[in-house]
Design a protein around this motif. Structure first.
Motif, PDB file in Angstrom:
ATOM      1  N   UNK A  79       0.832  -1.209   0.000  1.00 16.46           N
ATOM      2  CA  UNK A  79       0.000   0.000   0.000  1.00 16.46           C
ATOM      3  C   UNK A  79       0.864   1.255   0.000  1.00 16.46           C
ATOM      4  N   UNK A  80       1.947   1.242   0.766  1.00 19.36           N
ATOM      5  CA  UNK A  80       2.843   2.399   0.789  1.00 19.36           C
ATOM      6  C   UNK A  80       3.538   2.575  -0.552  1.00 19.36           C
ATOM      7  N   UNK A  81       3.984   1.470  -1.148  1.00 26.24           N
ATOM      8  CA  UNK A  81       4.638   1.563  -2.460  1.00 26.24           C
ATOM      9  C   UNK A  81       3.651   2.047  -3.517  1.00 26.24           C
ATOM     10  N   UNK A  82       2.418   1.543  -3.468  1.00 29.68           N
ATOM     11  CA  UNK A  82       1.407   1.997  -4.417  1.00 29.68           C
ATOM     12  C   UNK A  82       1.064   3.459  -4.242  1.00 29.68           C
ATOM     13  N   UNK A  83       1.012   3.908  -2.994  1.00 24.81           N
ATOM     14  CA  UNK A  83       0.739   5.331  -2.742  1.00 24.81           C
ATOM     15  C   UNK A  83       1.875   6.205  -3.247  1.00 24.81           C
ATOM     16  N   UNK A  84       3.107   5.736  -3.085  1.00 25.90           N
ATOM     17  CA  UNK A  84       4.250   6.498  -3.598  1.00 25.90           C
ATOM     18  C   UNK A  84       4.207   6.572  -5.120  1.00 25.90           C
ATOM     19  N   UNK A  85       3.898   5.450  -5.754  1.00 28.65           N
ATOM     20  CA  UNK A  85       3.788   5.462  -7.217  1.00 28.65           C
ATOM     21  C   UNK A  85       2.625   6.323  -7.676  1.00 28.65           C
ATOM     22  N   UNK A  86       1.547   6.312  -6.921  1.00 29.48           N
ATOM     23  CA  UNK A  86       0.405   7.156  -7.242  1.00 29.48           C
ATOM     24  C   UNK A  86       0.780   8.632  -7.134  1.00 29.48           C
ATOM     25  N   UNK A  87       1.588   8.970  -6.128  1.00 28.29           N
ATOM     26  CA  UNK A  87       2.046  10.347  -5.997  1.00 28.29           C
ATOM     27  C   UNK A  87       2.962  10.771  -7.134  1.00 28.29           C
ATOM     28  N   UNK A  88       3.687   9.807  -7.697  1.00 30.64           N
ATOM     29  CA  UNK A  88       4.576  10.134  -8.818  1.00 30.64           C
ATOM     30  C   UNK A  88       3.823  10.447 -10.101  1.00 30.64           C
ATOM     31  N   UNK A  89       2.533  10.122 -10.141  1.00 25.47           N
ATOM     32  CA  UNK A  89       1.769  10.491 -11.334  1.00 25.47           C
ATOM     33  C   UNK A  89       1.668  12.003 -11.486  1.00 25.47           C
ATOM     34  N   UNK A  90       1.733  12.729 -10.391  1.00 24.31           N
ATOM     35  CA  UNK A  90       1.706  14.190 -10.467  1.00 24.31           C
ATOM     36  C   UNK A  90       2.967  14.731 -11.125  1.00 24.31           C
ATOM     37  N   UNK A  91       4.065  13.991 -11.004  1.00 22.98           N
ATOM     38  CA  UNK A  91       5.331  14.445 -11.570  1.00 22.98           C
ATOM     39  C   UNK A  91       5.511  13.929 -12.990  1.00 22.98           C
TER      40      UNK A  91
END
Length: 117
Positions: A79-91
């Motif tokens: 879940x933490x890794x997925x959230x980090x990858x999800x946050x990278x969509x903004x970049x």
């Protein structure tokens, strides 16, 4: 320099590989700032290698039994890794969802399995 743990060989190999990359940077005439930054990270890796060597010489033999995360805690890391990858969509853009959604799906499945048992 044989040790009882293969971890030392992994860390030492990583350090040597980074030393090779540092040499390539130096041979191609990279700027001084890049060389100093790479040398700093190489020094940190050398310190980590020394720490792993000392720990492997003092510690017991290689562990044979590992405790795995069970229950609801098994879903935390995905879940933490997925959230980090999800946050990278903004970049990086929406194409990062192709990486984030499967990892989040794994976390959801693990959480559902934990809730069932």
């Amino acid at each position: 320099m044989p040790t009882r743990h293969p971890a030392f060989l992994v860390v030492a190999g990583w350090t040597l590989f980074n030393g090779l990359l540092f040499a390539v940077l130096a041979l191609y005439g990279e700027g001084a700032v890049a060389l100093w930054l790479w040398a700093g990270s190489l020094a940190l890796l050398a310190g980590a290698t020394a720490a792993v060597l000392v720990a492997s010489r003092r510690g017991p033999e290689q562990h044979r039994h590992y405790r795995l995360a069970t229950g609801s805690t098994a879903a935390v890391l995905p879940a933490a890794a997925g959230a980090a990858l999800l946050g990278l969509t903004a970049v990086y853009g929406w194409w990062m969802l192709a990486f984030a959604l499967p990892v989040l799906a794994v976390a959801a499945v693990l959480a559902a399995l934990a809730a069932r048992s």
